[in-house]
Motif scaffolding. Structure first.
Motif, PDB file in Angstrom:
ATOM      1  N   MET A  76      -8.510 -11.835  -6.109  1.00  0.00           N
ATOM      2  CA  MET A  76      -8.188 -11.949  -8.232  1.00  0.00           C
ATOM      3  C   MET A  76      -6.334 -11.509  -7.730  1.00  0.00           C
ATOM      4  SD  MET A  76     -10.389 -11.577  -9.924  1.00  0.00           S
ATOM      5  CE  MET A  76      -9.495 -11.015 -11.074  1.00  0.00           C
ATOM      6  N   THR A  77      -5.498 -11.534  -6.783  1.00  0.00           N
ATOM      7  CA  THR A  77      -4.366 -11.173  -6.635  1.00  0.00           C
ATOM      8  C   THR A  77      -3.728 -12.895  -6.411  1.00  0.00           C
ATOM      9  OG1 THR A  77      -3.785 -10.843  -4.713  1.00  0.00           O
ATOM     10  CG2 THR A  77      -4.267  -8.958  -5.397  1.00  0.00           C
ATOM     11  N   ASP A  78      -4.251 -13.674  -6.636  1.00  0.00           N
ATOM     12  CA  ASP A  78      -3.872 -15.533  -6.353  1.00  0.00           C
ATOM     13  C   ASP A  78      -4.114 -15.807  -7.925  1.00  0.00           C
ATOM     14  OD1 ASP A  78      -3.163 -17.975  -5.491  1.00  0.00           O
ATOM     15  OD2 ASP A  78      -5.078 -17.954  -3.794  1.00  0.00           O
ATOM     16  N   PRO A  79      -2.912 -16.012  -8.145  1.00  0.00           N
ATOM     17  CA  PRO A  79      -2.540 -16.516  -9.592  1.00  0.00           C
ATOM     18  C   PRO A  79      -3.640 -18.198  -9.621  1.00  0.00           C
ATOM     19  CG  PRO A  79      -0.877 -15.685  -9.454  1.00  0.00           C
ATOM     20  CD  PRO A  79      -1.194 -15.463  -8.052  1.00  0.00           C
ATOM     21  N   SER A  80      -3.276 -19.013  -8.417  1.00  0.00           N
ATOM     22  CA  SER A  80      -3.890 -20.230  -8.511  1.00  0.00           C
ATOM     23  C   SER A  80      -5.502 -19.748  -8.753  1.00  0.00           C
ATOM     24  CB  SER A  80      -3.716 -20.815  -7.524  1.00  0.00           C
ATOM     25  OG  SER A  80      -4.038 -20.776  -5.777  1.00  0.00           O
ATOM     26  N   ARG A  81      -5.991 -19.446  -7.939  1.00  0.00           N
ATOM     27  CA  ARG A  81      -7.574 -18.805  -7.677  1.00  0.00           C
ATOM     28  C   ARG A  81      -7.801 -18.674  -8.915  1.00  0.00           C
ATOM     29  NH1 ARG A  81     -10.913 -16.195  -3.278  1.00  0.00           N
ATOM     30  NH2 ARG A  81     -10.258 -18.975  -2.022  1.00  0.00           N
ATOM     31  N   VAL A  82      -6.850 -17.681 -10.001  1.00  0.00           N
ATOM     32  CA  VAL A  82      -7.925 -17.250 -10.902  1.00  0.00           C
ATOM     33  C   VAL A  82      -7.933 -18.179 -12.107  1.00  0.00           C
ATOM     34  CG1 VAL A  82      -7.035 -15.670 -13.038  1.00  0.00           C
ATOM     35  CG2 VAL A  82      -7.090 -15.133 -10.710  1.00  0.00           C
ATOM     36  N   ARG A  83      -6.428 -19.107 -12.145  1.00  0.00           N
ATOM     37  CA  ARG A  83      -6.577 -20.728 -13.162  1.00  0.00           C
ATOM     38  C   ARG A  83      -7.874 -21.880 -12.151  1.00  0.00           C
ATOM     39  NH1 ARG A  83      -0.938 -20.760 -11.177  1.00  0.00           N
ATOM     40  NH2 ARG A  83       0.147 -19.001 -12.420  1.00  0.00           N
ATOM     41  N   GLY A  84      -7.931 -21.705 -11.694  1.00  0.00           N
ATOM     42  CA  GLY A  84      -9.102 -22.568 -10.833  1.00  0.00           C
ATOM     43  C   GLY A  84     -10.014 -21.949 -11.771  1.00  0.00           C
ATOM     44  N   PHE A  85     -10.561 -20.622 -11.784  1.00  0.00           N
ATOM     45  CA  PHE A  85     -11.775 -20.206 -12.460  1.00  0.00           C
ATOM     46  C   PHE A  85     -12.254 -20.378 -13.935  1.00  0.00           C
ATOM     47  CE2 PHE A  85     -13.365 -16.659 -13.932  1.00  0.00           C
ATOM     48  CZ  PHE A  85     -14.998 -16.856 -13.650  1.00  0.00           C
ATOM     49  N   LEU A  86     -10.633 -20.179 -14.194  1.00  0.00           N
ATOM     50  CA  LEU A  86     -10.207 -20.382 -15.992  1.00  0.00           C
ATOM     51  C   LEU A  86     -10.599 -21.403 -16.456  1.00  0.00           C
ATOM     52  CD1 LEU A  86      -8.558 -17.681 -16.904  1.00  0.00           C
ATOM     53  CD2 LEU A  86     -10.406 -17.492 -16.828  1.00  0.00           C
ATOM     54  N   ASP A  87     -10.611 -23.033 -15.123  1.00  0.00           N
ATOM     55  CA  ASP A  87     -10.544 -24.083 -15.673  1.00  0.00           C
ATOM     56  C   ASP A  87     -11.891 -24.673 -15.531  1.00  0.00           C
ATOM     57  OD1 ASP A  87      -9.451 -26.806 -15.961  1.00  0.00           O
ATOM     58  OD2 ASP A  87      -9.017 -26.707 -14.248  1.00  0.00           O
ATOM     59  N   PHE A 114     -13.059 -27.114 -16.967  1.00  0.00           N
ATOM     60  CA  PHE A 114     -13.215 -28.606 -17.088  1.00  0.00           C
ATOM     61  C   PHE A 114     -12.497 -29.614 -16.779  1.00  0.00           C
ATOM     62  CE2 PHE A 114     -14.390 -26.634 -21.963  1.00  0.00           C
ATOM     63  CZ  PHE A 114     -15.457 -26.743 -21.391  1.00  0.00           C
ATOM     64  N   GLY A 115     -12.176 -28.772 -15.566  1.00  0.00           N
ATOM     65  CA  GLY A 115     -11.096 -29.070 -14.828  1.00  0.00           C
ATOM     66  C   GLY A 115     -12.000 -29.080 -13.021  1.00  0.00           C
ATOM     67  N   ASP A 116     -10.643 -29.141 -12.528  1.00  0.00           N
ATOM     68  CA  ASP A 116     -11.509 -28.572 -10.677  1.00  0.00           C
ATOM     69  C   ASP A 116     -11.642 -27.303 -10.744  1.00  0.00           C
ATOM     70  OD1 ASP A 116     -11.459 -28.778  -8.048  1.00  0.00           O
ATOM     71  OD2 ASP A 116      -9.388 -28.787  -7.501  1.00  0.00           O
ATOM     72  N   TRP A 117     -12.954 -26.747 -10.751  1.00  0.00           N
ATOM     73  CA  TRP A 117     -13.296 -24.831 -11.036  1.00  0.00           C
ATOM     74  C   TRP A 117     -13.900 -24.582  -9.888  1.00  0.00           C
ATOM     75  CZ3 TRP A 117     -18.196 -22.469 -11.230  1.00  0.00           C
ATOM     76  CH2 TRP A 117     -18.571 -21.459 -12.251  1.00  0.00           C
ATOM     77  N   ASP A 118     -13.286 -23.128 -10.041  1.00  0.00           N
ATOM     78  CA  ASP A 118     -13.536 -22.385  -8.581  1.00  0.00           C
ATOM     79  C   ASP A 118     -14.628 -21.518  -9.294  1.00  0.00           C
ATOM     80  OD1 ASP A 118     -13.493 -20.841  -5.958  1.00  0.00           O
ATOM     81  OD2 ASP A 118     -10.982 -20.885  -6.081  1.00  0.00           O
TER      82      ASP A 118
END
Length: 138
Positions: free
Chosen positions: A23-34, A36-40
């Protein structure tokens, strides 16, 4: 003294959990929120784990007269859904999506990425001060 110690230990456990979960990794959080893209989806498991812990905790809390480290529970006194709550939630969501952090993970990230998290925390504190100033003017 005991109340502060319980708060410190709880905060440390929370911060460690945020760090280990990503949760402290902004790229992981953005990936979760994406969606319709490269969803994590990994953070969905973090949320599921939190629900599994908090569900029983709420049931236990309802049966307790008082918490272990204080004389009373300090729970929100209102459940009103008003414009301030909706506006605040929208700003929170926008900030979370843009920054990839929210307050808890940002403070935890100060230990692993102090420069990036520090910028976020300073902006967050500035926003809190502006909010406090604006509320005083109302």
């Amino acid at each position: 003294m005991m109340k502060n110690l319980i708060g410190l230990v709880s905060g440390l456990i929370f911060g460690i959990g945020l760090t280990l979960s990503g949760m402290t990794d902004p790229s992981r959080v953005r990936g979760f929120l994406d969606l319709f893209g490269d969803w994590d989806p990994t953070l969905a498991f973090v949320m599921g784990g939190a629900i599994l812990v908090m569900g029983p905790a709420w049931l236990i809390q309802r049966r307790m007269a008082q918490p272990l480290g204080d004389s009373a529970f300090h729970l929100p006194g209102t459940q009103n859904l008003d414009g301030k709550l909706i506006g605040g939630a929208a700003l929170f969501g926008i900030g979370w999506g843009l920054g990839g952090l929210c307050p808890g993970p940002a403070v935890a990230a100060l230990g692993t990425a102090p420069l990036a998290a520090g910028v976020f925390v300073i902006a967050m504190l500035a926003g809190m001060m502006v909010h406090s100033w604006a509320i005083d003017r109302m």
